[in-house]
Design a protein around this motif. Sequence first.
Motif, PDB file in Angstrom:
ATOM      1  N   GLU A 115       0.877  -1.133  -0.150  1.00 12.68           N
ATOM      2  CA  GLU A 115      -0.023   0.242  -0.112  1.00 12.68           C
ATOM      3  C   GLU A 115       0.950   1.293  -0.043  1.00 12.68           C
ATOM      4  O   GLU A 115       0.473   2.209  -0.759  1.00 12.68           O
ATOM      5  N   SER A 116       2.050   1.331   0.582  1.00 10.67           N
ATOM      6  CA  SER A 116       2.754   2.329   0.684  1.00 10.67           C
ATOM      7  C   SER A 116       3.680   2.605  -0.555  1.00 10.67           C
ATOM      8  O   SER A 116       3.712   3.920  -1.153  1.00 10.67           O
ATOM      9  N   ARG A 119       1.250   4.246  -2.950  1.00 13.67           N
ATOM     10  CA  ARG A 119       0.952   5.603  -2.712  1.00 13.67           C
ATOM     11  C   ARG A 119       2.157   6.441  -3.168  1.00 13.67           C
ATOM     12  O   ARG A 119       1.796   7.412  -3.775  1.00 13.67           O
ATOM     13  N   ARG A 122       2.029   6.483  -7.280  1.00 15.81           N
ATOM     14  CA  ARG A 122       1.015   7.281  -7.536  1.00 15.81           C
ATOM     15  C   ARG A 122       1.364   8.934  -7.695  1.00 15.81           C
ATOM     16  O   ARG A 122       0.773   9.551  -8.317  1.00 15.81           O
ATOM     17  N   LYS A 123       2.413   8.803  -6.906  1.00 21.15           N
ATOM     18  CA  LYS A 123       2.855  10.177  -6.718  1.00 21.15           C
ATOM     19  C   LYS A 123       4.128  10.728  -7.521  1.00 21.15           C
ATOM     20  O   LYS A 123       4.207  11.774  -8.312  1.00 21.15           O
ATOM     21  N   GLN A 153       4.470   7.651   6.682  1.00 21.18           N
ATOM     22  CA  GLN A 153       3.638   8.874   7.086  1.00 21.18           C
ATOM     23  C   GLN A 153       3.764   9.335   8.478  1.00 21.18           C
ATOM     24  O   GLN A 153       2.795   9.592   8.933  1.00 21.18           O
TER      25      GLN A 153
END
Length: 263
Positions: A115-116, A119, A122-123, A153
């Motif tokens: 999941e990290s 993220r 996608r950035k 995060q």
Amino acid sequence: MENAEKKFANEAFLKEFLDEKVNFYNNSDFVKDDPIQIPHRFSLKQDIEISGFLTATISWGNRKSIINDAEKILSWMGNSPHDFILNYTEKDFERFNHQSVHRTFNKEDLQYFTESLQRLYRKNSSLEDHFFLKNGETNFYHSLERFRSEFFQNDEKHRSMKHVSSTYKNSSAKRLMMFLRWMVRQDKKGVDFGLWQNINPKFLSVPLDVHTGNISRKLNLISRKQNDWKTVEEMDVILRKFDDRDPAKYDFALFGLGVSKDF
């Protein structure tokens, strides 16, 4: 003056010895027994990055078991890591039917890492964008901590944090430094990839672990007894004298001597 000349002579001999061992170990034969073989199965930049990062993350213990467990992760990803990461949903995790991943890196950790990574990708299109050094920085001490904070995060309580070492807690960050060596070094010997063109290899450090630490002490490269970040910086001083453009190449010599029974 005599002592200074003696020290210089010893350093010159040591550099010659280590350069010889780098040439001996740093070739395509190295790949077949090392976890770096996993990212070598791919040609797409992002596939190499993702498979390399996950393989480096679980790189402790027996090299054969590391490779087997990395293959387990890749099989779950359909051997298309980048496509899988971009399109991953929580439902996909139900298809991971193994009881464990690698030693203390478990299924919860794998899900968090997946999941990290989603993220981050996608950035930005490459993980390179998350490891840049800032002006005035000469090693990855701050860069690795910035990456760690972004990856989690700033969730200091999550169990997976132990799998991304903190240089601010004086860790040598061996697995992260190994991943950086894979991505950044550009010697075209068939081992490291040299994928990341915007990070200068002169800022790399040798990934410090039991093998490289023990051999470095036998060779009097370092005096500290701990395998921590302060020792990484101690090693940097002399290895950057030996080659100020590519100090991390000496990982091949130190690791190779450490795992062989010949030294």
